[in-house]
Design a protein around this motif. Structure first.
Motif, PDB file in Angstrom:
ATOM      1  N   UNK A  50      32.906  36.323  44.468  1.00 26.60           N
ATOM      2  CA  UNK A  50      33.933  35.740  45.338  1.00 26.60           C
ATOM      3  C   UNK A  50      35.335  35.865  44.754  1.00 26.60           C
ATOM      4  N   UNK A  51      35.467  35.879  43.436  1.00 23.32           N
ATOM      5  CA  UNK A  51      36.785  35.857  42.810  1.00 23.32           C
ATOM      6  C   UNK A  51      37.483  37.208  42.964  1.00 23.32           C
ATOM      7  N   UNK A  52      38.815  37.246  42.893  1.00 24.32           N
ATOM      8  CA  UNK A  52      39.567  38.507  43.030  1.00 24.32           C
ATOM      9  C   UNK A  52      39.240  39.487  41.900  1.00 24.32           C
ATOM     10  N   UNK A  53      39.503  40.757  42.182  1.00 24.27           N
ATOM     11  CA  UNK A  53      39.235  41.805  41.206  1.00 24.27           C
ATOM     12  C   UNK A  53      40.364  42.818  41.227  1.00 24.27           C
ATOM     13  N   UNK A  54      40.407  43.633  40.171  1.00 25.21           N
ATOM     14  CA  UNK A  54      41.217  44.830  40.154  1.00 25.21           C
ATOM     15  C   UNK A  54      40.312  45.966  39.688  1.00 25.21           C
ATOM     16  N   UNK A  55      40.806  47.179  39.770  1.00 22.04           N
ATOM     17  CA  UNK A  55      39.942  48.323  39.495  1.00 22.04           C
ATOM     18  C   UNK A  55      40.764  49.523  39.076  1.00 22.04           C
ATOM     19  N   UNK A  56      40.121  50.474  38.420  1.00 25.80           N
ATOM     20  CA  UNK A  56      40.766  51.740  38.094  1.00 25.80           C
ATOM     21  C   UNK A  56      40.611  52.748  39.216  1.00 25.80           C
TER      22      UNK A  56
ATOM     23  N   UNK B 132      45.287  42.559  41.866  1.00 22.63           N
ATOM     24  CA  UNK B 132      45.539  42.682  40.428  1.00 22.63           C
ATOM     25  C   UNK B 132      46.234  41.461  39.833  1.00 22.63           C
ATOM     26  N   UNK B 133      47.092  40.809  40.607  1.00 23.94           N
ATOM     27  CA  UNK B 133      47.837  39.663  40.078  1.00 23.94           C
ATOM     28  C   UNK B 133      46.932  38.519  39.662  1.00 23.94           C
ATOM     29  N   UNK B 134      45.946  38.198  40.464  1.00 25.83           N
ATOM     30  CA  UNK B 134      45.110  37.018  40.234  1.00 25.83           C
ATOM     31  C   UNK B 134      43.679  37.371  39.852  1.00 25.83           C
ATOM     32  N   UNK B 135      43.418  38.607  39.447  1.00 25.71           N
ATOM     33  CA  UNK B 135      42.031  39.037  39.315  1.00 25.71           C
ATOM     34  C   UNK B 135      41.298  38.307  38.200  1.00 25.71           C
ATOM     35  N   UNK B 136      40.007  38.157  38.439  1.00 27.86           N
ATOM     36  CA  UNK B 136      39.082  37.693  37.410  1.00 27.86           C
ATOM     37  C   UNK B 136      38.186  38.842  36.966  1.00 27.86           C
ATOM     38  N   UNK B 137      37.769  39.670  37.913  1.00 27.32           N
ATOM     39  CA  UNK B 137      36.874  40.783  37.611  1.00 27.32           C
ATOM     40  C   UNK B 137      37.644  42.100  37.492  1.00 27.32           C
TER      41      UNK B 137
END
Length: 561
Positions: A293-299, A316-321
């Motif tokens: 459920x939590x925000x994520x960012x990725x390459x 990306x600002x608030x990501x956990x994953x």
């Protein structure tokens, strides 16, 4: 005059069709930025360029070297015939010899000089003159039909424009492959007719069929291997599955050399999308059924991530994953090791792996999973993407979803509040979820402006108990996870603006209010809020109430999908 009368009407019709799109586009507010990108980054201004090496690099990956060789031989044979018919005798033969010799010279200079060949001294590359002269003679040559002349114009103009007067053509060079293939087909048809006259129809057709079969085998094997066979993933597994007998001018494909789209690769994103869908569906029951459920960012590319997760949690600002994906290009696999080391050094912990055909394709990292006392983490879960394909395909392929940014999706809860003079809140959506870190809210606000804005306002969202202003959750930021500040809003366009708001795990039971508002990040001044009927609300809008019962903050015992 004949050429003008022949080409004039279709060119006029084509111009009218293009105008239907491009005239409104020119008047659109985004035209200036688009024009700047195309004019400066793609077309450029330091003419001429030399994209022959880049063209060779791309062409020998997307199509085999045999395709380029057959097309080149076809064009050379076709031009030689045009010259011979137009200027009979020694002049036509001389033009043909100069054509073949000139191309050999250009290729020799290209090999000697590397990526940018300069066959003459100085700073100006004059390679384009050879191609311009070769095609220019075909354009003006007598004794050919209008159709044939038009095809030479189609091929020559686009080839010279793309290769020598465009800074970065990339795969748009395929714009001139179609007329090139038409020319080669025309030459092949004339060759078959010549064989019929000398060998008879049966023998000529037998040779033609044998030649066509060989060409289809050579080209079809390459096309099937790289673009159809999704089990082998030949580009991704270049070292193991590269086709022998198909020469390329590089040791390893790299994104720096071409745009690697169109190659089949099952990268595992359906598993990530299914996990986020599961997390949204479970809501407060996520502890029992798993999910993310939590925000994520990725390459990976943002568009890819948002599509597979249905715009749910990319931020990306608030990501956990951190969703670490393996690139399509095998030459960039080394970057994965460095990125993995950087994540571990930044105190992320690997919590999951998505596999395809037994290979790791996605690694999931959690920056909230490390035990600060011992550094220990749970054993990462492993998920085969095959388990996610059926549920994803059944429920998560709707073309309509709502990522951050401009949207046509309606708000589930409609509102009409004005913030300051030019901003309206037209609605919101709210979901209540939980994971191993506790409960959280996923709030999506829907904004509009009626005029361009000069100030980049910040949105604040607070969850607090009104009687004593005890706060149990807050998330501030510029709209769209900082990607769509108010200064970029287009008047009349709705902007979806999503926030993930964790709630205090130790919050006492009770009734809390969810407030939202806007403030100037430079001064801290909040915008006044006015309802549709003209009533003044204040500088923070109560959207809804959040009720916490005695068990609302019990943390789940597992985060394994």
């Amino acid at each position: 005059g004949v050429l003008l009368r022949t080409l004039g009407p279709p060119m006029l019709v084509g111009a009218c069709l293009l105008a239907i799109f491009y005239v409104p586009f020119v008047y659109h507010p985004t035209f200036e930025s688009t024009y700047g990108y195309i004019a400066e980054s793609r077309i450029g201004g330091d003419f001429p360029y030399n994209n022959l090496a880049d063209f060779l690099r791309r062409t020998t990956l997307y199509t085999p070297i045999y395709t380029l060789g057959l097309l080149t031989l076809g064009a050379l044979a076709g031009l030689t015939r045009v010259y011979a018919r137009a200027w009979r005798g020694w002049r036509g033969r001389l033009a043909g010899l100069l054509l073949w010799g000139g191309l050999a010279g250009v290729l020799w200079w290209q090999i000697q000089a590397g990526p940018v060949a300069r066959p003459v001294s100085g700073d100006v590359d004059l390679t384009w003159l050879f191609f311009g002269l070769a095609f220019g003679l075909a354009w003006i040559a007598p004794r050919q039909s209008h159709a044939e002349r038009a095809v030479w114009l189609w091929l020559g103009a686009l080839m010279v424009l793309m290769l020598f007067f465009t800074r970065t053509p990339n795969t748009h060079v395929y714009g001139f492959i179609i007329p090139w293939a038409v020319i080669a087909g025309m030459v092949a048809a004339r060759g078959l007719a010549w064989l019929r006259l000398r060998l008879g129809t049966r023998a000529a057709h037998t040779l033609g069929l044998a030649g066509a079969s060989l060409i289809m085998l050579l080209l079809g094997t390459h096309a099937y291997t790289y673009f159809t066979d999704s089990t082998r993933e030949a580009l991704h597994t270049w070292r193991e599955n590269r086709l022998p007998g198909y020469w390329v001018p590089y040791a390893m494909p790299s994104r720096a050399g071409f745009s690697s789209f169109g190659f089949p690769m099952r990268n595992g994103w359906k598993a990530i999308g299914a996990l986020y869908a599961l997390g949204r569906e479970c809501g407060e029951l996520t502890a029992a059924c798993g999910g993310l459920v939590a925000p994520f960012t990725t390459n990976d590319r943002q568009a890819v991530a948002e599509w597979y997760t249905r715009g749910a949690a990319y931020c990306p600002r608030d990501h956990r994953y951190y969703i670490l994906t393996y690139p399509v290009e095998p030459g960039e696999l080394e970057s994965v090791a460095q990125l993995r080391a950087d994540l571990l050094a930044d105190n992320y912990a690997q919590v999951g792996v998505v596999q395809v055909h037994g290979r790791d394709k996605i690694e999931v990292y959690d920056r909230a999973a490390v035990d600060n006392d011992t550094g220990a983490t749970d054993v990462p879960w492993v998920m085969d993407v095959q388990a996610a394909i059926a549920p994803f395909d059944a429920a998560l392929t709707d073309p309509w979803f709502t990522p951050n940014g401009p949207t046509a999706s309606p708000a589930p809860h409609t509102l009409d509040y004005r913030f300051g003079e030019h901003i309206r809140l037209t609605g919101y959506d709210l979901a209540r979820v939980r994971d191993d870190q506790g409960a959280a809210l996923i709030l999506t606000l829907y904004w509009q402006s009626d005029a361009p804005l000069d100030t980049a306002y910040t949105v604040f969202n607070q969850v607090l108990r009104m009687e004593d202003f005890h706060k149990i959750g807050q998330r501030d930021g510029q709209p769209g996870c900082d990607q769509f500040p108010t200064t970029r809003w287009q008047p009349g366009v709705t902007v979806a603006d999503r926030y993930y708001i964790p709630l205090d795990a130790h919050a006492p039971p009770g009734v809390y209010s969810l407030l939202t508002g806007l403030y100037d990040g430079a001064t801290g001044d909040r915008l006044p809020i006015v309802a549709a009927n003209g009533d003044f609300v204040g500088d923070a809008l109560p959207l809804t109430e959040i009720i916490l019962d005695a068990n609302a903050q019990d943390a789940p015992t597992s985060r394994v999908p």
